[in-house]
Enzyme design. Structure first.
Site, mmCIF file in Angstrom:
data_model
loop_
_atom_site.group_PDB
_atom_site.id
_atom_site.type_symbol
_atom_site.label_atom_id
_atom_site.label_comp_id
_atom_site.label_asym_id
_atom_site.label_seq_id
_atom_site.Cartn_x
_atom_site.Cartn_y
_atom_site.Cartn_z
ATOM 1 C CG ASP A 14 -4.285 7.396 -11.912
ATOM 2 O OD1 ASP A 14 -5.491 7.527 -12.177
ATOM 3 O OD2 ASP A 14 -3.525 8.362 -11.791
ATOM 4 C CB CYS A 243 -9.086 11.865 -11.921
ATOM 5 S SG CYS A 243 -10.309 11.749 -10.578
ATOM 6 C CG ASN A 252 -1.301 8.997 -14.450
ATOM 7 O OD1 ASN A 252 -1.216 9.635 -13.411
ATOM 8 N ND2 ASN A 252 -2.288 8.151 -14.682
#
Length: 313
Positions: A14, A243, A252
């Site tokens: 991610d 994202c 995050n």
């Protein structure tokens, strides 16, 4: 001893997919091994998506092969479809996550699939896993993305969330996860949605959550999830990630800050915090100029700090 809380590192997937720089393969290996040596026992090392979509993750099969050489490490990957799942199984991943955005607009933007198409992919993936030899079947999670709200559709109705969770479980997912893809969550909503899913399907089908710190509520939301009995929390070293297909979805939870909070609360993670803090040096060298976040790395550990993991040893 088993850790009280499993901190799942998602930075190599991610985090790296959300920045333009491409981290060299050897640096990825060094990052993963350093976190493993620090005590991290689950790492999402990449994603099996076409290289033209995410060139940052084009070497995922090689990264999986390396990560599998570290005894006791759960090697996790994200897969967008059956083809990705086939590649994950060939590479030997221990866990795969299929994202199903509860916002169909985001799903189409993210993986170019409608809800029904994703559920069909989930069924095909579950059948593929079932065909593997016993002992070689990866854990299969369906992630309910944008579950706390979507930058493209706004609030998603509870009925739609429950319908899609049920669809993933019926398709053959071993469990579902909640993902705050866009950073919309707050502690009250975290508690409400966890209880909603637990009430409908049982506590065993939802044990983990993926939270972002977009509006500074990441750790507060993590505490709310703990209050509801969840035991797996995703985080990214240095707060890398977001994202790329959801506008404004930055940040995050910082792995270092999350581990400090848990250990300070007396909840063992099995992670050596000073060793974890040193891993940042690998990112700083491999990604020069890329901002890294975290209060604990800046402030240092308090005088006399006694981590729960050390006390439990």
């Amino acid at each position: 001893m088993e850790p009280a809380i499993l901190v799942s590192e998602v930075g190599p997937r991610d985090g790296l997919q959300s920045i333009s720089a491409i981290m060299p393969l050897e640096a990825k290996k060094a990052w993963i091994e350093a976190e493993y040596r620090a005590g991290v026992r689950e790492i999402e090392v990449g994603s099996f998506v076409p290289a033209k979509v995410l060139p940052q993750l084009a070497d995922t099969a090689e990264v999986v092969a390396f990560a599998r050489s570290l005894p006791g490490l759960v090697v996790a990957v994200l897969v967008p479809n059956l083809r990705g799942a086939q590649a994950a199984i060939e590479a030997g991943a221990h866990k795969m996550t299929l994202p199903l955005s509860v916002s169909e607009t985001h799903s189409l933007r993210n993986i170019k699939r409608t809800h029904d198409q994703v559920l069909e992919e989930a069924k095909a993936i579950a059948e593929l896993i079932a065909d593997q030899p016993e002992g070689a079947r990866p854990k299969f999670e369906g992630s309910l993305s944008t579950v706390f709200g979507c930058t493209l559709e706004g609030v998603i109705p509870d009925a739609q969330i429950l319908r899609l969770a049920e669809g993933l479980l019926k398709a053959g997912c071993h469990e579902v996860g909640l993902s705050d893809t866009t950073g919309y969550a707050n502690p009250a909503e975290v508690r409400r949605l966890i209880r909603l899913v637990h009430g409908a399907f049982g506590e065993e089908v939802l044990t983990g959550i993926h939270l972002h710190n977009t509006r500074g509520l990441g750790l507060a939301n993590a505490l709310a999830a703990l209050d509801c009995g969840l035991t797996t929390l995703d985080a990214s070293l240095g707060g890398l990630g977001g994202c790329p297909f959801a506008p404004g979805a930055s940040g995050n939870i910082v792995t270092e800050d999350l581990v400090f909070m848990l250990e300070a609360m007396g909840l063992s993670t099995g992670i050596d915090l000073p060793a974890l803090l040193k891993v940042r040096e690998i990112l700083q060298a491999a990604l020069p100029g890329e901002p890294l976040y975290g209060f604990t790395p800046d402030a240092g550990l308090p005088l006399g700090f006694q981590p729960a993991t050390q006390a439990a040893a």
